[in-house]
Design a protein around this motif. Structure first.
Motif, PDB file in Angstrom:
ATOM      1  N   LEU A   1      -2.122  17.600   4.195  1.00 35.86           N
ATOM      2  CA  LEU A   1      -2.408  16.277   4.725  1.00 35.86           C
ATOM      3  C   LEU A   1      -2.308  16.219   6.249  1.00 35.86           C
ATOM      4  O   LEU A   1      -1.580  16.988   6.878  1.00 35.86           O
ATOM      5  CB  LEU A   1      -1.425  15.262   4.137  1.00 35.86           C
ATOM      6  N   ASP A   2      -3.024  15.231   6.789  1.00 31.70           N
ATOM      7  CA  ASP A   2      -2.946  14.957   8.219  1.00 31.70           C
ATOM      8  C   ASP A   2      -1.996  13.807   8.532  1.00 31.70           C
ATOM      9  O   ASP A   2      -1.520  13.697   9.669  1.00 31.70           O
ATOM     10  CB  ASP A   2      -4.341  14.606   8.748  1.00 31.70           C
ATOM     11  N   GLY A   3      -1.741  12.946   7.551  1.00 36.44           N
ATOM     12  CA  GLY A   3      -0.861  11.810   7.779  1.00 36.44           C
ATOM     13  C   GLY A   3      -0.260  11.297   6.497  1.00 36.44           C
ATOM     14  O   GLY A   3      -0.862  11.414   5.420  1.00 36.44           O
ATOM     15  N   VAL A   4       0.943  10.739   6.617  1.00 33.20           N
ATOM     16  CA  VAL A   4       1.618  10.091   5.478  1.00 33.20           C
ATOM     17  C   VAL A   4       2.126   8.734   5.940  1.00 33.20           C
ATOM     18  O   VAL A   4       2.786   8.629   6.984  1.00 33.20           O
ATOM     19  CB  VAL A   4       2.785  10.935   4.934  1.00 33.20           C
ATOM     20  N   LEU A   5       1.834   7.707   5.155  1.00 32.69           N
ATOM     21  CA  LEU A   5       2.302   6.350   5.402  1.00 32.69           C
ATOM     22  C   LEU A   5       3.304   5.955   4.323  1.00 32.69           C
ATOM     23  O   LEU A   5       3.097   6.259   3.145  1.00 32.69           O
ATOM     24  CB  LEU A   5       1.133   5.363   5.364  1.00 32.69           C
ATOM     25  N   ALA A   6       4.377   5.279   4.726  1.00 38.54           N
ATOM     26  CA  ALA A   6       5.372   4.837   3.742  1.00 38.54           C
ATOM     27  C   ALA A   6       5.997   3.549   4.248  1.00 38.54           C
ATOM     28  O   ALA A   6       6.982   3.578   4.992  1.00 38.54           O
ATOM     29  CB  ALA A   6       6.433   5.910   3.523  1.00 38.54           C
ATOM     30  N   ARG A   7       5.420   2.431   3.859  1.00 38.93           N
ATOM     31  CA  ARG A   7       5.952   1.135   4.286  1.00 38.93           C
ATOM     32  C   ARG A   7       7.015   0.687   3.298  1.00 38.93           C
ATOM     33  O   ARG A   7       6.721   0.329   2.173  1.00 38.93           O
ATOM     34  CB  ARG A   7       4.819   0.098   4.377  1.00 38.93           C
ATOM     35  N   TRP A   8       8.285   0.716   3.739  1.00 39.09           N
ATOM     36  CA  TRP A   8       9.421   0.279   2.928  1.00 39.09           C
ATOM     37  C   TRP A   8       9.499   1.052   1.613  1.00 39.09           C
ATOM     38  O   TRP A   8       9.557   0.478   0.525  1.00 39.09           O
ATOM     39  CB  TRP A   8       9.346  -1.242   2.687  1.00 39.09           C
ATOM     40  N   ALA A   9       9.522   2.373   1.727  1.00 38.86           N
ATOM     41  CA  ALA A   9       9.570   3.236   0.547  1.00 38.86           C
ATOM     42  C   ALA A   9      10.841   4.085   0.504  1.00 38.86           C
ATOM     43  O   ALA A   9      11.574   4.063  -0.494  1.00 38.86           O
ATOM     44  CB  ALA A   9       8.343   4.147   0.522  1.00 38.86           C
ATOM     45  N   TYR A  10      11.118   4.839   1.569  1.00 42.79           N
ATOM     46  CA  TYR A  10      12.214   5.808   1.527  1.00 42.79           C
ATOM     47  C   TYR A  10      13.567   5.142   1.284  1.00 42.79           C
ATOM     48  O   TYR A  10      14.448   5.741   0.662  1.00 42.79           O
ATOM     49  CB  TYR A  10      12.267   6.611   2.823  1.00 42.79           C
ATOM     50  N   MET A  11      13.757   3.932   1.724  1.00 45.20           N
ATOM     51  CA  MET A  11      15.041   3.232   1.583  1.00 45.20           C
ATOM     52  C   MET A  11      15.390   2.959   0.117  1.00 45.20           C
ATOM     53  O   MET A  11      16.549   2.789  -0.234  1.00 45.20           O
ATOM     54  CB  MET A  11      14.981   1.910   2.347  1.00 45.20           C
TER      55      MET A  11
ATOM     56  N   ALA B   1      12.836  13.436  -0.213  1.00 42.10           N
ATOM     57  CA  ALA B   1      11.505  12.865  -0.081  1.00 42.10           C
ATOM     58  C   ALA B   1      10.902  13.174   1.289  1.00 42.10           C
ATOM     59  O   ALA B   1       9.717  13.515   1.390  1.00 42.10           O
ATOM     60  CB  ALA B   1      11.560  11.358  -0.313  1.00 42.10           C
ATOM     61  N   LEU B   2      11.698  13.083   2.344  1.00 42.40           N
ATOM     62  CA  LEU B   2      11.178  13.393   3.675  1.00 42.40           C
ATOM     63  C   LEU B   2      10.909  14.882   3.835  1.00 42.40           C
ATOM     64  O   LEU B   2       9.979  15.285   4.529  1.00 42.40           O
ATOM     65  CB  LEU B   2      12.139  12.888   4.747  1.00 42.40           C
ATOM     66  N   GLY B   3      11.710  15.708   3.162  1.00 43.35           N
ATOM     67  CA  GLY B   3      11.420  17.136   3.153  1.00 43.35           C
ATOM     68  C   GLY B   3      10.098  17.432   2.477  1.00 43.35           C
ATOM     69  O   GLY B   3       9.301  18.253   2.949  1.00 43.35           O
ATOM     70  N   GLU B   4       9.839  16.753   1.365  1.00 44.74           N
ATOM     71  CA  GLU B   4       8.560  16.885   0.678  1.00 44.74           C
ATOM     72  C   GLU B   4       7.410  16.378   1.547  1.00 44.74           C
ATOM     73  O   GLU B   4       6.329  16.968   1.583  1.00 44.74           O
ATOM     74  CB  GLU B   4       8.591  16.111  -0.638  1.00 44.74           C
ATOM     75  N   THR B   5       7.665  15.286   2.246  1.00 43.80           N
ATOM     76  CA  THR B   5       6.639  14.734   3.129  1.00 43.80           C
ATOM     77  C   THR B   5       6.262  15.749   4.198  1.00 43.80           C
ATOM     78  O   THR B   5       5.069  15.972   4.466  1.00 43.80           O
ATOM     79  CB  THR B   5       7.149  13.445   3.795  1.00 43.80           C
ATOM     80  N   ARG B   6       7.248  16.367   4.787  1.00 43.31           N
ATOM     81  CA  ARG B   6       6.946  17.364   5.822  1.00 43.31           C
ATOM     82  C   ARG B   6       6.216  18.561   5.226  1.00 43.31           C
ATOM     83  O   ARG B   6       5.308  19.131   5.846  1.00 43.31           O
ATOM     84  CB  ARG B   6       8.216  17.829   6.529  1.00 43.31           C
ATOM     85  N   ARG B   7       6.581  18.954   4.016  1.00 43.60           N
ATOM     86  CA  ARG B   7       5.932  20.110   3.388  1.00 43.60           C
ATOM     87  C   ARG B   7       4.436  19.894   3.224  1.00 43.60           C
ATOM     88  O   ARG B   7       3.640  20.815   3.442  1.00 43.60           O
ATOM     89  CB  ARG B   7       6.570  20.386   2.021  1.00 43.60           C
ATOM     90  N   VAL B   8       4.037  18.688   2.825  1.00 43.78           N
ATOM     91  CA  VAL B   8       2.623  18.470   2.537  1.00 43.78           C
ATOM     92  C   VAL B   8       1.806  18.149   3.795  1.00 43.78           C
ATOM     93  O   VAL B   8       0.584  18.087   3.729  1.00 43.78           O
ATOM     94  CB  VAL B   8       2.434  17.350   1.492  1.00 43.78           C
ATOM     95  N   LEU B   9       2.490  17.966   4.926  1.00 38.83           N
ATOM     96  CA  LEU B   9       1.778  17.726   6.177  1.00 38.83           C
ATOM     97  C   LEU B   9       1.419  19.037   6.857  1.00 38.83           C
ATOM     98  O   LEU B   9       2.229  19.972   6.882  1.00 38.83           O
ATOM     99  CB  LEU B   9       2.634  16.879   7.123  1.00 38.83           C
ATOM    100  N   ARG B  10       0.237  19.104   7.417  1.00 39.19           N
ATOM    101  CA  ARG B  10      -0.129  20.263   8.219  1.00 39.19           C
ATOM    102  C   ARG B  10       0.709  20.259   9.490  1.00 39.19           C
ATOM    103  O   ARG B  10       1.241  19.215   9.892  1.00 39.19           O
ATOM    104  CB  ARG B  10      -1.615  20.207   8.576  1.00 39.19           C
TER     105      ARG B  10
ATOM    106  N   VAL C   1      -5.154  11.428   4.260  1.00 37.59           N
ATOM    107  CA  VAL C   1      -3.950  10.621   4.458  1.00 37.59           C
ATOM    108  C   VAL C   1      -3.406  10.181   3.110  1.00 37.59           C
ATOM    109  O   VAL C   1      -4.154   9.769   2.218  1.00 37.59           O
ATOM    110  CB  VAL C   1      -4.268   9.379   5.330  1.00 37.59           C
ATOM    111  N   LEU C   2      -2.074  10.256   2.970  1.00 37.64           N
ATOM    112  CA  LEU C   2      -1.383   9.813   1.763  1.00 37.64           C
ATOM    113  C   LEU C   2      -0.561   8.576   2.075  1.00 37.64           C
ATOM    114  O   LEU C   2       0.173   8.549   3.071  1.00 37.64           O
ATOM    115  CB  LEU C   2      -0.462  10.925   1.257  1.00 37.64           C
ATOM    116  N   GLU C   3      -0.670   7.556   1.229  1.00 31.03           N
ATOM    117  CA  GLU C   3       0.272   6.444   1.288  1.00 31.03           C
ATOM    118  C   GLU C   3       1.197   6.518   0.085  1.00 31.03           C
ATOM    119  O   GLU C   3       0.746   6.504  -1.057  1.00 31.03           O
ATOM    120  CB  GLU C   3      -0.424   5.086   1.323  1.00 31.03           C
ATOM    121  N   LEU C   4       2.506   6.592   0.354  1.00 36.65           N
ATOM    122  CA  LEU C   4       3.515   6.617  -0.689  1.00 36.65           C
ATOM    123  C   LEU C   4       3.954   5.194  -1.016  1.00 36.65           C
ATOM    124  O   LEU C   4       4.024   4.335  -0.137  1.00 36.65           O
ATOM    125  CB  LEU C   4       4.729   7.427  -0.234  1.00 36.65           C
ATOM    126  N   ALA C   5       4.282   4.960  -2.299  1.00 30.30           N
ATOM    127  CA  ALA C   5       4.721   3.631  -2.743  1.00 30.30           C
ATOM    128  C   ALA C   5       3.786   2.567  -2.202  1.00 30.30           C
ATOM    129  O   ALA C   5       4.194   1.572  -1.612  1.00 30.30           O
ATOM    130  CB  ALA C   5       6.168   3.363  -2.307  1.00 30.30           C
TER     131      ALA C   5
END
Length: 254
Positions: free
Chosen positions: A90-100, A108-117, A24-28
């Protein structure tokens, strides 16, 4: 603030459906508290990657993990618009108040989808509008009225840029995510007094501190009087303060 925001973090962690062995990845991640909730749920065999673009925040997260005894975590400097990880890692990505806050949340969301299985999950939070969040927005209209700042562009990268849940849905769909769920979670931030709230806001908002610092002492007094009047409805008889907020939370599958 972490206490007030704990329900948001809990929702995000539940939404990625963490399992033993997951990566699992947590961004920001900031101090890392949201990801740390997931770290215990992906043991044994799982790994949390706690990331931020600011090295000082990673240092805080490292110290927090050591304090909590969390060992299954890696710390990396990662830009959410260019995630330096292999595809389908990755199996999961968390981003609490990051993309905004990003200049290009779509990338960024395209990258997020790329790294997810395939079937991996993303969960994010983004604040609703300023009207629903007086805990942080109250000084802005008063500063604008004084001519101390310009009217903010809410569509520029800022905490309210994804205030429209339809915009969140469109970004997720355009990135190729499916099974999209969007909800709203109310929060309440409590302070012993309005002075304590004000001091906290000056600590966490560099833009507010800069604007207030440019005022004369008389203007600062006028500003506080106006802001205190705006927030008077949230002050209890003993002077304590309970300020409401509202955030969107969203989850989707890759």
């Amino acid at each position: 603030m972490q206490v007030a925001f704990r329900p948001v973090s809990g929702w995000l962690v539940d939404a990625i459906e963490p399992q033993a062995g997951h990566r699992v990845l947590e961004l920001a991640a900031g101090p890392g508290d949201t990801g740390f909730l997931a770290a215990e749920l992906i043991q044994p065999g799982g790994t949390l990657i706690s990331s931020d673009v600011v090295e000082e925040m990673l240092e805080q997260a490292r110290a927090r993990a050591a304090e909590l005894g969390i060992a299954n975590v890696e710390f990396r400097t990662i830009d959410a618009e260019w995630i330096d990880l292999p595809t389908a890692e990755l199996d999961g990505v968390l981003a609490r108040w990051a993309y905004m806050l990003l200049a290009d949340p779509a990338t960024a969301l395209g990258e997020t989808r790329r790294v997810l299985r395939p079937g991996g999950r993303v969960a994010l939070a983004a604040w609703a509008g300023p009207e629903e969040n007086p805990w942080t927005s109250a000084p802005t209209p008063e500063l604008v009225a004084m001519g101390a700042i310009d009217e903010p562009d809410l569509d520029a990268p800022n905490m309210f840029a994804l205030r429209d849940p339809q915009r969140i849905r469109e970004l997720l769909e355009d990135a190729g995510f499916t099974d999209i769920a969007i909800e709203q979670i109310p929060v309440v931030l409590r302070y012993p007094s309005l002075d304590d709230w004000w001091d906290t806001q000056l600590d966490i908002s560099t833009s507010l501190a800069r604007a207030v610092g440019a005022l004369t002492p008389a203007q600062r007094d006028d500003l506080r009087d106006a802001v205190d009047a705006r927030l008077a409805q949230y002050v209890a008889a003993d002077g304590s303060v309970a300020l409401p907020g509202l955030t969107h939370v969203a989850a989707a599958s890759a």
